[in-house]
Enzyme design. Structure first.
Site, mmCIF file in Angstrom:
data_model
loop_
_atom_site.group_PDB
_atom_site.id
_atom_site.type_symbol
_atom_site.label_atom_id
_atom_site.label_comp_id
_atom_site.label_asym_id
_atom_site.label_seq_id
_atom_site.Cartn_x
_atom_site.Cartn_y
_atom_site.Cartn_z
ATOM 1 C CB ALA A 1 11.428 12.346 0.258
ATOM 2 C CG ASN B 1 10.725 8.626 -20.109
ATOM 3 O OD1 ASN B 1 10.634 7.560 -19.707
ATOM 4 N ND2 ASN B 1 10.471 9.729 -19.176
ATOM 5 N N PRO C 1 9.258 19.258 -12.497
ATOM 6 C CG PRO C 1 8.505 20.796 -11.072
ATOM 7 C CD PRO C 1 7.970 19.866 -11.960
ATOM 8 C CG ASP D 1 14.013 2.319 -9.873
ATOM 9 O OD1 ASP D 1 12.882 3.130 -9.496
ATOM 10 O OD2 ASP D 1 14.357 2.067 -10.930
ATOM 11 C CD GLU D 2 10.403 7.376 -9.125
ATOM 12 O OE1 GLU D 2 10.441 8.631 -8.762
ATOM 13 O OE2 GLU D 2 9.368 6.809 -9.525
ATOM 14 C CB ALA E 1 -0.899 -0.192 1.182
#
Length: 356
Positions: free
Chosen positions: A163, A260, A296, A136-137, A83
């Site tokens: 984050a 992309n 951004p 992986d971010e 979740a």
């Protein structure tokens, strides 16, 4: 021997893929808890919803008393914590929702799992696992094109979303070290495939093209992602949950690095063959591509080194990007009724709004 899985977020994209796989191809039991937010959809599970090994409760994971009750009654062997709020643009618009679900929600799950674990018998404790599914971010941006994310790579998240996931990863490790909760963490690359909510790149491009809308590409479109077919991910999650070493982290990647802009063009080319354009003035779907101002803090490249899971747990992806993207486009073409069911007009039309 069958296991009991408590899955959080099981009506979402990855969670529903995991549940379909478990119910159809194994003898394990599933209890799915999901608050059914905008990106969750019980229609993803319609084929298995009446199976005797599947249970569901609509529930926000921040509701500690109800989580505690389910743990007591269902007695899971494994908690698979999926979740999460996952869309970067939404995290930029409204970061607090990501803190609530990804950080505080994970905290609640860890605390209730800790209490549950402390009361288990010695044998049940030996077999219990808390598997936290991450991204992986959390590693940030790869500047060196010859480098890859490894399990030991330092965290450097760029967005409120990443984050919040990095924070939750740290909490999981802390609960393992401080409270000896038997935890596992997996960090996966970009998932794609059937049933993905159409705010993410691949389903957004497919559905926008079919509607004759512009196909938004951030910046120059040269951002590179490693693409993982969702059914491959589901199989990897089971391998880690059953056989991973407690306290370890495993990277799960598709071995498919693609820019992309190339993803968008591949989709257009497949659509040209499978569903030629009938849109006035549009002979080829690539004509709909529109480059827009970059997001951004947009990371340029993600790439997973999945050597560890291959060597230790004998997993590797089955689908190449070529085979997986063809399956995905074909599925969306054949399942128009699925996204007709999820069309909340305000949310769906929001997909046409490009961040400036």
């Amino acid at each position: 021997m069958s296991k009991k899985f408590l899955v959080t977020g099981g009506a979402g994209f990855i969670g529903s893929a995991f549940i379909r796989y478990i119910i159809k191809d194994t003898n394990h039991f599933i209890f799915n808890v999901d608050k059914l937010s905008y990106a969750s959809n019980l229609h993803n599970l319609k084929d298995i919803k009446d199976n005797k090994r599947y249970f569901f409760e609509k529930l926000d994971i921040s509701n500690a008393p109800r989580i505690q009750k389910i743990l007591k009654n269902f007695q899971p062997d494994i908690i698979l914590h999926l979740a999460a709020e996952t869309h970067v643009d939404r995290s930029i618009d409204n970061p607090v929702e990501f803190l609530k679900t990804n950080v505080m929600g994970t905290f609640v799950m860890l605390e209730e799992a800790r209490k549950y674990f402390s009361n288990l018998s010695k044998n049940k404790k030996k077999n219990f696992r808390f598997h936290h599914v991450s991204t992986d971010e959390v590693f940030g941006d790869l500047k060196d094109k010859n480098n890859f994310f490894k399990e030991e790579t330092s965290y450097a998240p760029s967005s409120p979303y990443s984050a919040s996931k990095a924070s939750s990863d740290h909490f999981v490790r802390a609960w393992q070290r401080t409270f000896k909760l038997p935890t596992l963490i997996t960090n996966c690359s970009n998932n794609y495939g059937p049933y993905q909510y159409p705010e993410k790149l691949i389903p957004l491009v497919i559905l926008s093209a079919l509607s004759g809308k512009e196909l938004p590409v951030y910046g120059n479109g040269k951002q590179i992602r490693d693409w993982l077919y969702v059914d491959d991910h589901a199989k990897a999650l089971l391998q880690v949950a059953l056989y991973g070493k407690i306290g370890e982290t495993y990277n799960i990647g598709g071995h498919n690095e693609v820019e992309n802009i190339e993803v968008v063009k591949k989709i257009c080319n497949i659509l040209d063959k499978l569903h030629p354009s009938k849109i006035k003035g549009v002979k080829k779907y690539e004509q709909l591509i529109n480059f827009v101002d970059d997001r951004p803090g947009h990371d340029e490249r993600y790439a997973i080194d999945a050597t560890k899971i291959k060597k230790k747990l004998k997993w590797k992806p089955h689908e190449t990007f070529e085979t997986g993207i063809k399956k995905t486009v074909k599925w969306y073409l054949e399942n128009r009724s699925w996204y007709d069911k999820i069309k909340n007009v305000n949310r769906y039309e929001r997909l046409g709004v490009i961040r400036k």
